[in-house]
Motif scaffolding. Structure first.
Motif, PDB file in Angstrom:
ATOM      1  N   HIS A  25      -2.137 -10.158  -2.320  1.00 37.14           N
ATOM      2  CA  HIS A  25      -1.288 -11.335  -2.489  1.00 37.14           C
ATOM      3  C   HIS A  25      -0.134 -11.091  -3.462  1.00 37.14           C
ATOM      4  O   HIS A  25       0.681 -11.981  -3.686  1.00 37.14           O
ATOM      5  N   ARG A  26      -0.080  -9.898  -4.035  1.00 33.80           N
ATOM      6  CA  ARG A  26       1.001  -9.557  -4.957  1.00 33.80           C
ATOM      7  C   ARG A  26       1.425  -8.117  -4.681  1.00 33.80           C
ATOM      8  O   ARG A  26       1.077  -7.190  -5.416  1.00 33.80           O
ATOM      9  N   LEU A  27       2.170  -7.931  -3.616  1.00 32.36           N
ATOM     10  CA  LEU A  27       2.543  -6.597  -3.166  1.00 32.36           C
ATOM     11  C   LEU A  27       3.681  -6.037  -4.015  1.00 32.36           C
ATOM     12  O   LEU A  27       4.505  -6.795  -4.537  1.00 32.36           O
ATOM     13  N   PRO A  28       3.746  -4.714  -4.135  1.00 24.87           N
ATOM     14  CA  PRO A  28       4.852  -4.120  -4.894  1.00 24.87           C
ATOM     15  C   PRO A  28       6.180  -4.346  -4.191  1.00 24.87           C
ATOM     16  O   PRO A  28       6.248  -4.447  -2.970  1.00 24.87           O
ATOM     17  N   ARG A  29       7.238  -4.414  -4.960  1.00 21.80           N
ATOM     18  CA  ARG A  29       8.566  -4.575  -4.388  1.00 21.80           C
ATOM     19  C   ARG A  29       8.980  -3.287  -3.676  1.00 21.80           C
ATOM     20  O   ARG A  29       8.639  -2.191  -4.106  1.00 21.80           O
ATOM     21  N   ASN A  41       6.098  -8.910  17.003  1.00 25.04           N
ATOM     22  CA  ASN A  41       6.378 -10.298  17.362  1.00 25.04           C
ATOM     23  C   ASN A  41       5.128 -11.150  17.505  1.00 25.04           C
ATOM     24  O   ASN A  41       5.226 -12.366  17.694  1.00 25.04           O
ATOM     25  N   ALA A  42       3.931 -10.557  17.415  1.00 22.66           N
ATOM     26  CA  ALA A  42       2.712 -11.334  17.651  1.00 22.66           C
ATOM     27  C   ALA A  42       1.520 -10.693  16.964  1.00 22.66           C
ATOM     28  O   ALA A  42       1.543  -9.516  16.598  1.00 22.66           O
ATOM     29  N   GLY A  43       0.471 -11.480  16.801  1.00 26.05           N
ATOM     30  CA  GLY A  43      -0.800 -10.972  16.315  1.00 26.05           C
ATOM     31  C   GLY A  43      -0.704 -10.281  14.967  1.00 26.05           C
ATOM     32  O   GLY A  43       0.046 -10.688  14.076  1.00 26.05           O
ATOM     33  N   ILE A  44      -1.471  -9.226  14.814  1.00 21.45           N
ATOM     34  CA  ILE A  44      -1.513  -8.483  13.558  1.00 21.45           C
ATOM     35  C   ILE A  44      -0.143  -7.910  13.225  1.00 21.45           C
ATOM     36  O   ILE A  44       0.283  -7.910  12.072  1.00 21.45           O
ATOM     37  N   GLY A  45       0.561  -7.428  14.240  1.00 25.27           N
ATOM     38  CA  GLY A  45       1.879  -6.848  14.002  1.00 25.27           C
ATOM     39  C   GLY A  45       2.837  -7.831  13.363  1.00 25.27           C
ATOM     40  O   GLY A  45       3.635  -7.462  12.490  1.00 25.27           O
ATOM     41  N   TYR A  46       2.761  -9.104  13.779  1.00 25.43           N
ATOM     42  CA  TYR A  46       3.618 -10.115  13.164  1.00 25.43           C
ATOM     43  C   TYR A  46       3.328 -10.213  11.665  1.00 25.43           C
ATOM     44  O   TYR A  46       4.261 -10.260  10.848  1.00 25.43           O
ATOM     45  N   PHE A  47       2.063 -10.259  11.297  1.00 26.30           N
ATOM     46  CA  PHE A  47       1.719 -10.419   9.886  1.00 26.30           C
ATOM     47  C   PHE A  47       2.036  -9.163   9.076  1.00 26.30           C
ATOM     48  O   PHE A  47       2.383  -9.255   7.895  1.00 26.30           O
ATOM     49  N   VAL A  48       1.941  -7.988   9.701  1.00 29.58           N
ATOM     50  CA  VAL A  48       2.398  -6.771   9.019  1.00 29.58           C
ATOM     51  C   VAL A  48       3.881  -6.918   8.684  1.00 29.58           C
ATOM     52  O   VAL A  48       4.311  -6.653   7.556  1.00 29.58           O
ATOM     53  N   ALA A  49       4.662  -7.362   9.665  1.00 31.11           N
ATOM     54  CA  ALA A  49       6.104  -7.514   9.459  1.00 31.11           C
ATOM     55  C   ALA A  49       6.403  -8.572   8.406  1.00 31.11           C
ATOM     56  O   ALA A  49       7.260  -8.370   7.528  1.00 31.11           O
ATOM     57  N   GLU A  50       5.725  -9.700   8.469  1.00 31.82           N
ATOM     58  CA  GLU A  50       5.962 -10.769   7.500  1.00 31.82           C
ATOM     59  C   GLU A  50       5.643 -10.315   6.074  1.00 31.82           C
ATOM     60  O   GLU A  50       6.415 -10.560   5.138  1.00 31.82           O
ATOM     61  N   GLN A  51       4.507  -9.635   5.909  1.00 31.23           N
ATOM     62  CA  GLN A  51       4.108  -9.201   4.573  1.00 31.23           C
ATOM     63  C   GLN A  51       5.032  -8.114   4.032  1.00 31.23           C
ATOM     64  O   GLN A  51       5.367  -8.101   2.845  1.00 31.23           O
ATOM     65  N   LEU A  52       5.474  -7.199   4.891  1.00 29.81           N
ATOM     66  CA  LEU A  52       6.419  -6.175   4.441  1.00 29.81           C
ATOM     67  C   LEU A  52       7.767  -6.802   4.102  1.00 29.81           C
ATOM     68  O   LEU A  52       8.424  -6.402   3.127  1.00 29.81           O
ATOM     69  N   ALA A 267      -2.915  -1.906   7.085  1.00 30.82           N
ATOM     70  CA  ALA A 267      -1.663  -1.260   7.482  1.00 30.82           C
ATOM     71  C   ALA A 267      -0.598  -1.434   6.405  1.00 30.82           C
ATOM     72  O   ALA A 267       0.151  -0.499   6.092  1.00 30.82           O
ATOM     73  N   VAL A 268      -0.512  -2.619   5.821  1.00 35.17           N
ATOM     74  CA  VAL A 268       0.478  -2.874   4.776  1.00 35.17           C
ATOM     75  C   VAL A 268       0.207  -1.979   3.565  1.00 35.17           C
ATOM     76  O   VAL A 268       1.138  -1.413   2.983  1.00 35.17           O
ATOM     77  N   ARG A 269      -1.052  -1.831   3.199  1.00 37.41           N
ATOM     78  CA  ARG A 269      -1.364  -0.942   2.079  1.00 37.41           C
ATOM     79  C   ARG A 269      -1.020   0.496   2.426  1.00 37.41           C
ATOM     80  O   ARG A 269      -0.489   1.237   1.585  1.00 37.41           O
ATOM     81  N   ALA A 270      -1.308   0.922   3.650  1.00 36.44           N
ATOM     82  CA  ALA A 270      -1.008   2.301   4.050  1.00 36.44           C
ATOM     83  C   ALA A 270       0.490   2.578   4.007  1.00 36.44           C
ATOM     84  O   ALA A 270       0.909   3.712   3.766  1.00 36.44           O
ATOM     85  N   VAL A 276      -2.128   6.293  -1.281  1.00 37.09           N
ATOM     86  CA  VAL A 276      -2.669   6.579   0.048  1.00 37.09           C
ATOM     87  C   VAL A 276      -2.160   7.947   0.494  1.00 37.09           C
ATOM     88  O   VAL A 276      -0.994   8.291   0.300  1.00 37.09           O
ATOM     89  N   ARG A 277      -3.031   8.743   1.082  1.00 41.39           N
ATOM     90  CA  ARG A 277      -2.691  10.099   1.508  1.00 41.39           C
ATOM     91  C   ARG A 277      -2.850  10.254   3.021  1.00 41.39           C
ATOM     92  O   ARG A 277      -3.646   9.560   3.655  1.00 41.39           O
ATOM     93  N   GLY A 278      -2.114  11.202   3.566  1.00 44.15           N
ATOM     94  CA  GLY A 278      -2.207  11.500   4.980  1.00 44.15           C
ATOM     95  C   GLY A 278      -3.607  11.950   5.365  1.00 44.15           C
ATOM     96  O   GLY A 278      -4.322  12.553   4.565  1.00 44.15           O
ATOM     97  N   GLY A 279      -3.984  11.655   6.596  1.00 45.77           N
ATOM     98  CA  GLY A 279      -5.301  12.042   7.094  1.00 45.77           C
ATOM     99  C   GLY A 279      -6.408  11.090   6.716  1.00 45.77           C
ATOM    100  O   GLY A 279      -7.568  11.315   7.093  1.00 45.77           O
ATOM    101  N   GLN A 280      -6.090  10.027   5.982  1.00 38.74           N
ATOM    102  CA  GLN A 280      -7.108   9.064   5.566  1.00 38.74           C
ATOM    103  C   GLN A 280      -7.270   7.959   6.600  1.00 38.74           C
ATOM    104  O   GLN A 280      -6.406   7.730   7.446  1.00 38.74           O
ATOM    105  N   LEU A 281      -8.414   7.261   6.497  1.00 40.67           N
ATOM    106  CA  LEU A 281      -8.714   6.100   7.326  1.00 40.67           C
ATOM    107  C   LEU A 281      -8.947   4.917   6.396  1.00 40.67           C
ATOM    108  O   LEU A 281      -9.737   5.007   5.453  1.00 40.67           O
TER     109      LEU A 281
END
Length: 328
Positions: A25-29, A41-52, A267-270, A276-281
């Motif tokens: 709820h307090r993402l870095p700038r 434009n929809a679903g999870i992708g929409y919220f990824v875009a909104e949060q970013l 996704a937003v954290r990644a 976060v490092r490459g190759g992680q899940l």
């Protein structure tokens, strides 16, 4: 013998500042960030875009439908003051169009792409794209495989570009049939969907392995949203309107599952978290189904390098492009 002069003390390096705990709820700038979200434009992708967008970044929504993209942009702008968001037409099922779509981005670098767009069919019959590929496999995996090739120069131009692949918990119980990747001989929609997402996740892990092998500055991270339901998702008209009583009816499910706004968190954290490092899940904290994002062990079947190499070669032949060709 004259006395040996005393050596000046070696200065102690300043301590490395600790990263603050991650707060969804307090993402870095991220004012300098430029991000592409497929299916934004929809679903999870929409919220990824909104949060970013709320971080101050420039966010481009890759959408097949201009009308739906316009609705998503209006929703984000109504909730994020001064949001720097726009869209580009992107149809992952139309492989020949992807090069031009990337050209339409109009940017000189890309800090991250979130490979989120997807198709999930519930019922037969099996559907194919104009290129003759099974629709879910083509959209969820092949389209993102080819898109990565065209995006790689932009990602390489960023200081530390990231490819973030949105997988699915449905892929955890599936296994690839390398002899029938497109379900030509045995098509079952839910299984084919799970396998298409597994192919996408396998590609994400294999991509990072290949990037590391050549010392690329680009990294690849795989995430999944856990269990994300429309009935637990807050309204974002006209993108999503939750019907009256829907949340009440879904209350028992909320003990283990969550809304799509929360499904966006890994996704937003990644994209944003420098640790976060490459190759992680990454996935939700509680049983991999709900909660704040955490790193989890890579699923064993995602670490099969022989299967990943065969999938890569098959994908290269089907798309006629190679994401590794522009890495270096």
């Amino acid at each position: 013998m004259p006395p040996v002069p005393a050596q000046p003390p070696v200065p102690t390096p300043p301590p490395v500042p600790a990263q603050p705990p991650w707060n969804v709820h307090r993402l870095p700038r991220a004012h300098a960030g430029v991000y592409l979200v497929t299916g934004g434009n929809a679903g999870i992708g929409y919220f990824v875009a909104e949060q970013l967008a709320a971080t101050g970044a420039t966010v481009v929504l890759g959408c097949r439908s201009p009308a739906k993209a316009a609705g998503a942009l209006a929703s984000i702008r109504s909730r994020v003051a001064g949001a720097r968001v726009r869209s580009v037409r992107l149809d992952l099922a139309d492989l020949p169009s992807l090069d031009a779509a990337v050209g339409a981005l109009g940017v000189d670098h890309l800090d991250a792409v979130v490979h989120n767009a997807g198709v999930a069919l519930d019922d037969p019959p099996r559907q194919e794209t104009a290129d003759g590929h099974e629709l879910m496999f083509a959209t969820n995996h092949l389209g993102h495989f080819a898109l990565t090739r065209w995006l790689m120069p932009l990602l390489s131009a960023a200081p530390a570009g990231r490819v973030v692949t949105m997988g699915s918990f449905a892929a955890k119980s599936e296994r690839l049939d390398l002899a029938d990747l497109q379900s030509r001989h045995d098509y079952r929609p839910k299984r084919s969907y799970g396998r298409s997402k597994l192919a996408q996740m396998t590609f994400g892990i294999e991509l990072d392995r290949r990037l590391r092998a050549v010392g690329s500055t680009v990294s690849s991270v795989v995430v999944h949203p856990g269990g994300a339901l429309d009935s637990l998702t807050p309204s974002r008209a006209p993108v999503h309107v939750r019907r009256a009583g829907a949340r009440l009816g879904a209350a028992p499910a909320a003990l283990l599952l969550q809304g799509k706004h929360a499904g966006a968190w890994p996704a937003v954290r990644a994209v944003l978290d420098p640790t976060v490092r490459g190759g992680q899940l990454w996935g939700p904290r509680v049983l991999g189904l709900r909660g704040e994002p955490r790193r989890e062990p890579v699923w064993p079947h995602l670490t099969d390098t022989a299967a990943a190499a065969r999938l890569w070669e098959a994908s290269r032949e089907l798309t006629r492009v190679d994401p590794g060709a522009t890495v270096g």
